[in-house]
Design an enzyme around this catalytic site. Structure first.
Site, PDB file in Angstrom:
ATOM      1  N   ASP A  68       0.877  -1.160   0.000  1.00 18.80           N
ATOM      2  CA  ASP A  68       0.000   0.000   0.000  1.00 18.80           C
ATOM      3  C   ASP A  68       0.918   1.214   0.000  1.00 18.80           C
ATOM      4  O   ASP A  68       2.005   1.190   0.594  1.00 18.80           O
ATOM      5  CB  ASP A  68      -0.944   0.021   1.202  1.00 18.80           C
ATOM      6  N   THR A  69       0.492   2.218  -0.720  1.00 21.23           N
ATOM      7  CA  THR A  69       1.304   3.415  -0.884  1.00 21.23           C
ATOM      8  C   THR A  69       0.450   4.631  -0.623  1.00 21.23           C
ATOM      9  O   THR A  69      -0.731   4.661  -0.979  1.00 21.23           O
ATOM     10  CB  THR A  69       1.874   3.495  -2.317  1.00 21.23           C
ATOM     11  N   PHE A 148       2.395   6.628 -13.136  1.00 25.56           N
ATOM     12  CA  PHE A 148       0.961   6.621 -12.858  1.00 25.56           C
ATOM     13  C   PHE A 148       0.701   7.354 -11.548  1.00 25.56           C
ATOM     14  O   PHE A 148       1.630   7.795 -10.879  1.00 25.56           O
ATOM     15  CB  PHE A 148       0.421   5.184 -12.803  1.00 25.56           C
TER      16      PHE A 148
END
Length: 192
Positions: A68-69, A148
């Protein structure tokens, strides 16, 4: 060694696959027949990574890793943080998210920020986490067409180009996900 990477984001799969040694085969969620959206209901980046890895292990039985970022902006008290992907709404649109962030920073002098990635690994019944951080600045307008998410407005410290303007190899070398995945790789190589 075969591991599932618990993501439906093909950009992430490509980034991570380019970093892994040939001795580690990565299966995607599609490869294991997981088509449902995996819950991400934890209040922290680390919590979401762990939740996703546990879900795949419990429902499908595979050793796996999940990440998760979040983008944490100092002038916005760490926003968007755990809500980075859906900052501008549940549609998870990168342009909408960037536009909202730029709007919220319009009157701020401090544009410092950091990307934070946590990779959670479940291997042989044990859980491990690996963190990567990349500090930088949010610029005033979108630049570049690579990458992205928030890449077109994030410039890492020491760079004059955004993440959307540099090569994938360079991004992996200095970026948050690359750093976290390198820690994962270093660990896995002790297990092969």
């Amino acid at each position: 060694m075969k591991l599932v990477f618990a993501t439906n984001n093909q950009h992430k799969v490509n980034e991570v696959q380019s970093l892994l040694p040939e001795t580690i085969t990565v299966l995607s969620l599609k490869d294991i027949g997981c088509t449902e959206n995996i819950p991400e209901t934890q209040p922290t980046i680390e919590g979401n990574a762990i939740q996703k890895a546990q879900y795949v292990k419990e429902k499908y039985g595979y050793d796996c890793f999940a990440d998760d970022t979040g983008l944490e902006v100092n002038a916005l008290n760490g926003e968007p943080g755990v809500f980075s992907a859906r900052y501008a709404g549940s549609q998870r649109n990168a342009d909408d998210n960037m536009n909202k962030l730029l709007e919220n920073l319009a009157d701020k002098k401090d544009r410092s920020a950091q990307f934070k990635t946590v990779v959670a690994l479940i291997l042989n019944g044990q859980q491990y986490t690996f963190e990567g951080i990349c500090k930088g600045t949010i610029i005033h307008e979108k630049r570049g067409d690579q990458g992205f998410g928030y890449d077109p407005i994030f410039m890492a410290d020491g760079f004059t180009e955004t993440f959307a303007q540099i090569s994938l190899e360079e991004k992996n070398r200095v970026g948050h996900r690359g750093k976290a995945v390198q820690k994962l790789i270093d660990f896995l190589e002790t297990k092969i």
